[in-house]
Design a protein around this motif. Structure first.
Motif, PDB file in Angstrom:
ATOM      1  N   VAL A 188       0.848  -1.203   0.000  1.00 62.60           N
ATOM      2  CA  VAL A 188       0.000   0.000   0.000  1.00 62.60           C
ATOM      3  C   VAL A 188       0.878   1.245   0.000  1.00 62.60           C
ATOM      4  O   VAL A 188       0.643   2.205  -0.754  1.00 62.60           O
ATOM      5  CB  VAL A 188      -0.938  -0.003   1.220  1.00 62.60           C
ATOM      6  CG1 VAL A 188      -1.618   1.365   1.403  1.00 62.60           C
ATOM      7  CG2 VAL A 188      -1.989  -1.106   1.100  1.00 62.60           C
ATOM      8  N   GLU A 189       1.934   1.198   0.815  1.00 63.13           N
ATOM      9  CA  GLU A 189       2.845   2.359   0.899  1.00 63.13           C
ATOM     10  C   GLU A 189       3.523   2.605  -0.446  1.00 63.13           C
ATOM     11  O   GLU A 189       3.599   3.753  -0.916  1.00 63.13           O
ATOM     12  CB  GLU A 189       3.896   2.106   1.965  1.00 63.13           C
ATOM     13  CG  GLU A 189       4.770   3.314   2.261  1.00 63.13           C
ATOM     14  CD  GLU A 189       5.610   3.094   3.503  1.00 63.13           C
ATOM     15  OE1 GLU A 189       6.277   2.031   3.588  1.00 63.13           O
ATOM     16  OE2 GLU A 189       5.560   3.959   4.392  1.00 63.13           O
ATOM     17  N   ARG A 190       3.960   1.539  -1.126  1.00 60.38           N
ATOM     18  CA  ARG A 190       4.603   1.701  -2.440  1.00 60.38           C
ATOM     19  C   ARG A 190       3.623   2.261  -3.460  1.00 60.38           C
ATOM     20  O   ARG A 190       3.956   3.132  -4.278  1.00 60.38           O
ATOM     21  CB  ARG A 190       5.141   0.352  -2.931  1.00 60.38           C
ATOM     22  CG  ARG A 190       6.448  -0.085  -2.319  1.00 60.38           C
ATOM     23  CD  ARG A 190       7.170  -1.127  -3.183  1.00 60.38           C
ATOM     24  NE  ARG A 190       6.335  -2.290  -3.470  1.00 60.38           N
ATOM     25  CZ  ARG A 190       6.182  -3.332  -2.640  1.00 60.38           C
ATOM     26  NH1 ARG A 190       6.797  -3.309  -1.457  1.00 60.38           N
ATOM     27  NH2 ARG A 190       5.426  -4.361  -2.954  1.00 60.38           N
ATOM     28  N   ALA A 238       1.034   4.168  -2.849  1.00 61.18           N
ATOM     29  CA  ALA A 238       0.819   5.600  -2.553  1.00 61.18           C
ATOM     30  C   ALA A 238       1.992   6.424  -3.049  1.00 61.18           C
ATOM     31  O   ALA A 238       1.825   7.496  -3.641  1.00 61.18           O
ATOM     32  CB  ALA A 238       0.619   5.787  -1.050  1.00 61.18           C
ATOM     33  N   GLU A 239       3.179   5.897  -2.826  1.00 58.37           N
ATOM     34  CA  GLU A 239       4.409   6.584  -3.278  1.00 58.37           C
ATOM     35  C   GLU A 239       4.429   6.692  -4.809  1.00 58.37           C
ATOM     36  O   GLU A 239       4.658   7.774  -5.358  1.00 58.37           O
ATOM     37  CB  GLU A 239       5.632   5.793  -2.820  1.00 58.37           C
ATOM     38  CG  GLU A 239       6.663   6.595  -2.071  1.00 58.37           C
ATOM     39  CD  GLU A 239       7.330   5.730  -1.010  1.00 58.37           C
ATOM     40  OE1 GLU A 239       7.962   4.727  -1.375  1.00 58.37           O
ATOM     41  OE2 GLU A 239       7.154   6.056   0.177  1.00 58.37           O
ATOM     42  N   ALA A 240       4.089   5.591  -5.471  1.00 57.05           N
ATOM     43  CA  ALA A 240       4.129   5.574  -6.954  1.00 57.05           C
ATOM     44  C   ALA A 240       3.122   6.555  -7.534  1.00 57.05           C
ATOM     45  O   ALA A 240       3.310   7.096  -8.624  1.00 57.05           O
ATOM     46  CB  ALA A 240       3.852   4.165  -7.461  1.00 57.05           C
ATOM     47  N   ALA A 262       1.149  12.196  -0.786  1.00 62.17           N
ATOM     48  CA  ALA A 262       1.725  12.353   0.554  1.00 62.17           C
ATOM     49  C   ALA A 262       1.060  11.355   1.489  1.00 62.17           C
ATOM     50  O   ALA A 262      -0.174  11.255   1.528  1.00 62.17           O
ATOM     51  CB  ALA A 262       1.500  13.780   1.043  1.00 62.17           C
ATOM     52  N   HIS A 263       1.881  10.622   2.245  1.00 59.69           N
ATOM     53  CA  HIS A 263       1.323   9.518   3.049  1.00 59.69           C
ATOM     54  C   HIS A 263       2.116   9.354   4.333  1.00 59.69           C
ATOM     55  O   HIS A 263       3.214   9.884   4.472  1.00 59.69           O
ATOM     56  CB  HIS A 263       1.363   8.217   2.251  1.00 59.69           C
ATOM     57  CG  HIS A 263       2.757   7.840   1.842  1.00 59.69           C
ATOM     58  ND1 HIS A 263       3.389   8.427   0.750  1.00 59.69           N
ATOM     59  CD2 HIS A 263       3.669   7.010   2.394  1.00 59.69           C
ATOM     60  CE1 HIS A 263       4.612   7.932   0.651  1.00 59.69           C
ATOM     61  NE2 HIS A 263       4.806   7.088   1.646  1.00 59.69           N
ATOM     62  N   ARG A 264       1.547   8.633   5.270  1.00 59.66           N
ATOM     63  CA  ARG A 264       2.272   8.305   6.499  1.00 59.66           C
ATOM     64  C   ARG A 264       1.672   7.049   7.080  1.00 59.66           C
ATOM     65  O   ARG A 264       0.494   6.733   6.854  1.00 59.66           O
ATOM     66  CB  ARG A 264       2.225   9.439   7.516  1.00 59.66           C
ATOM     67  CG  ARG A 264       0.827   9.879   7.933  1.00 59.66           C
ATOM     68  CD  ARG A 264       0.449   9.456   9.310  1.00 59.66           C
ATOM     69  NE  ARG A 264       1.061  10.308  10.327  1.00 59.66           N
ATOM     70  CZ  ARG A 264       1.194   9.924  11.603  1.00 59.66           C
ATOM     71  NH1 ARG A 264       0.817   8.721  11.969  1.00 59.66           N
ATOM     72  NH2 ARG A 264       1.717  10.725  12.492  1.00 59.66           N
TER      73      ARG A 264
HETATM   74 MN    MN Z   1       7.221   6.508   2.128  1.00 61.99          MN
END
Ligand code: MN
Ligand code: HGY
Ligand code: MN
Ligand code: MN
Length: 414
Positions: free
Chosen positions: A342-344, A346-348, A352-354
């Motif tokens: 999920v983090e990847r 969002a990054e791709a 902006a994420h945390r």
């Molecule tokens: Mn990150």
């Protein structure tokens, strides 16, 4: 493994219009939704959801607790489906996004794949879980809990609401007929999109919350019993006033939660006076408590402190009290590999994420006990939820649905 990149994006305008269309089922004058589980309004939104899924080419099944499963076939029907979804029931003063965004974003993902003519390897499954909110029937998330075996379907069907109507009777009243037993539906992985229902993402100007797990929860039912007496003739020192005992308990719960902070929270959310009357000193109250913290040991410490406080209040005020634990959900971690995916994604997508832990409970917290599970959060205005003023933006809803689309695509094509 790098995430496969594509230019596929959901149709944000279509998602938003779907959200606004279904908000009409149980709409309140203040702009929220009152759609208690298995109410007539819930029945209407369930019928809408079934028709929309079937129009999108999905095959819809219903388990013995009314949970709706809508399947999109994949090339390899032997693989367990990659699932998403949430809930369509609301609190009595609910908003237009809690649960609804995750369920309808799943439908939007399917519609987007259909528009693009994309077939996935694994099937994709859309789920509307019965009674996530736990407002009409306790506990919350009961249907997904039964799906993973925490409760039997029979136990849940027999649970009754404040009017004595059982889950089974409510299902029958809506004409909901099961096509499969609870727990029989295969699920290979579960990803749920949800509004954060708290203030963190908005305060940090983040679009996506990469949720690492859910905190633990204790639900209690309690009573305090004193002695009904005349409001005009009973001197204050001779009263055994159940409401004053309750008032002290509410303040004690606040004090104890703060003492175990910063993450602990405690809520006395329901209180009912037995035989209320303006000119009678209340002799009986029934109440509920909701205690939460990400640490199991802290939950135990809070429970011990609350029980001690209640015993002290009862002794000082010549009251008797009961406190029954009716639901305990352990703090639950989500699947680290799925969280990282999920983090990847969002990054791709350049969002902006945390990382964060969920303060609210979700059906994902039950699925995580049995299958790889993760959640995606998007902000809601001022962190408000379980309130008719709950609000999210079209762009954040669209961004969350895009992360969901990419995550499901990656999982279903592995
Ligand atoms: Mn990150
Ligand atoms: O209570 C909860 O955390 C969920 O919103 N039902
Ligand atoms: Mn919810
Ligand atoms: Mn909720």
């Amino acid at each position: 493994m790098e995430t496969a990149r594509n230019n596929l994006r959901v149709d944000g305008a279509r998602l938003w219009s779907t959200l606004m269309e279904t908000a009409a089922f149980g709409a309140t004058p203040a702009g929220g939704i009152n759609r208690l589980t298995l109410s007539p309004a819930d029945g209407r939104v369930r019928d809408w959801f079934r028709a929309a899924c079937e129009a999108a080419g999905l095959t819809v099944g219903t388990d013995s607790l009314g949970t709706q499963f809508a399947l999109r076939p994949g090339r390899d029907s032997t693989r367990p489906p990659v699932a998403t979804g949430s809930h369509l029931d609301t609190q009595p003063t609910g908003g237009r996004f809690d649960g609804i965004l995750g369920t309808l974003a799943g439908l939007e993902v399917v519609r987007t794949l259909n528009d693009a003519g994309i077939e996935t390897e694994a099937p994709i499954l859309l789920v509307n879980w019965t009674n996530e909110e736990g407002s009409r029937y306790a506990p919350a998330t009961m249907a997904s809990a039964a799906h993973v075996g925490t409760f039997t379907a029979e136990d849940i069907l027999a649970r009754t609401d404040a009017d004595g109507v059982s889950v089974g009777q409510a299902l029958a009243s809506l004409g909901i007929v099961a096509t499969e037993p609870t727990g029989s539906r295969a699920i290979g992985a579960f990803v749920e999109l949800h509004i954060e229902q708290g203030p963190i993402l908005e305060a940090e100007a983040k679009t996506v919350g990469v949720v690492e797990g859910g905190q633990g929860i204790l639900w209690f039912d309690g009573t305090i019993t004193g002695f009904e007496s005349h409001a005009g003739t009973t001197p204050m020192p001779r009263r055994r006033d159940a409401v004053l005992g309750l008032a002290e308990l509410a303040l004690a719960v606040e004090r104890i939660a703060l003492a175990h902070g910063p993450s602990a929270v405690g809520t006395l959310g329901e209180a009912v006076i037995g035989a209320p009357s303006r000119n009678v000193v209340p002799g009986r109250v029934r109440f509920t408590l909701d205690i939460r913290d990400p640490r199991a040991a802290t939950l135990d410490a809070i429970e011990a402190d609350v029980r001690a406080a209640l015993a002290d209040i009862a002794a000082r005020r010549q009251l008797t009290a009961t406190l029954d634990l009716v639901w305990r959900q352990e703090p639950v971690p989500f699947d680290p590999a799925l969280v990282a995916l999920v983090e990847r994604e969002a990054e791709a997508l350049g969002l902006a994420h945390r990382r964060m832990v969920s303060g609210a409970s979700h059906d994902a917290c039950n699925l995580a006990l049995k299958v790889p599970t993760a959640m995606i959060f998007v902000p809601c205005k001022d962190g408000i939820s379980h309130n008719e003023a709950e609000s999210a933006t079209p762009s954040d809803c669209t961004a969350g649905a895009d992360v969901l689309l990419q995550t499901l695509l990656t999982l279903a094509n592995r």
